[in-house]
Design a protein around this motif. Sequence first.
Motif, short mmCIF file in Angstrom:
data_model
loop_
_atom_site.label_atom_id
_atom_site.label_comp_id
_atom_site.label_asym_id
_atom_site.label_seq_id
_atom_site.Cartn_x
_atom_site.Cartn_y
_atom_site.Cartn_z
N ASN A 99 -3.02 10.83 21.53
CA ASN A 99 -2.96 9.59 22.30
C ASN A 99 -2.29 8.48 21.52
N ILE A 103 1.57 9.34 21.41
CA ILE A 103 2.23 9.08 22.69
C ILE A 103 2.38 7.58 22.90
N SER A 104 1.32 6.84 22.64
CA SER A 104 1.36 5.38 22.81
C SER A 104 2.40 4.75 21.90
N TYR A 112 5.21 6.11 20.60
CA TYR A 112 6.57 6.41 21.07
C TYR A 112 6.89 5.61 22.34
N LYS A 113 5.90 5.41 23.20
CA LYS A 113 6.13 4.64 24.42
C LYS A 113 6.29 3.15 24.11
N CYS A 163 6.78 9.55 28.54
CA CYS A 163 6.07 10.81 28.31
C CYS A 163 6.49 11.76 29.42
N LYS A 223 2.66 16.39 29.43
CA LYS A 223 1.41 16.47 28.66
C LYS A 223 0.66 17.71 29.11
N ALA A 236 2.64 17.59 23.92
CA ALA A 236 3.30 16.63 24.80
C ALA A 236 4.77 16.54 24.42
N VAL A 279 7.83 13.60 24.53
CA VAL A 279 8.27 12.24 24.78
C VAL A 279 9.78 12.24 24.77
N SER A 280 10.39 11.37 25.59
CA SER A 280 11.84 11.42 25.66
C SER A 280 12.43 10.08 26.04
N SER A 291 14.62 14.22 23.20
CA SER A 291 13.22 14.55 23.46
C SER A 291 12.60 15.06 22.17
N HIS A 327 9.05 16.93 20.78
CA HIS A 327 7.86 17.69 21.14
C HIS A 327 6.76 17.36 20.14
#
Length: 135
Positions: A29, A32-33, A35-36, A43, A46, A56, A58-59, A64, A66
């Motif tokens: 989490n 992901i947060s 990278y966002k 994302c 997931k 997950a 992210v791109s 992208s 992984h």
Amino acid sequence: MHKARLRLIHEAGKHMKKASPGFIVNDMNTSISWYKEYLRFGCLFKAEVEGRIPYAIVSDGEISIHLSLNQNSQEPTPGFCYIQTDSVDALYDEYRERGINLVREISNNSFGMREFVIGDPDGNMLQIGQTLSSD
């Protein structure tokens, strides 16, 4: 024999189109947060298993990454990714303003690239560069 082997290797390479790095992360989490929020990635995917996210993607456009949750009690070895851009100075300024961990300041290198390096929360390195014009 040698020429035939080289031809086979060369022909085999025609099937590959794109590579995407994979990073081991300790907290999915948080990763992901990060990278966002900081890199403005989305994302893309997931995998949720029993309330956990072990994997997950992210791109951002054609890039992208992984993310795979660390399943061991040991700290993972940090990974590395090289990202090419046409706007290295603008990205550098934006990331610096947002407080992203700058591992290496922006500079021109001897082989024709302008680059900088950032680190994610797990120590994975993203080197971002642009080809210097020959003008």
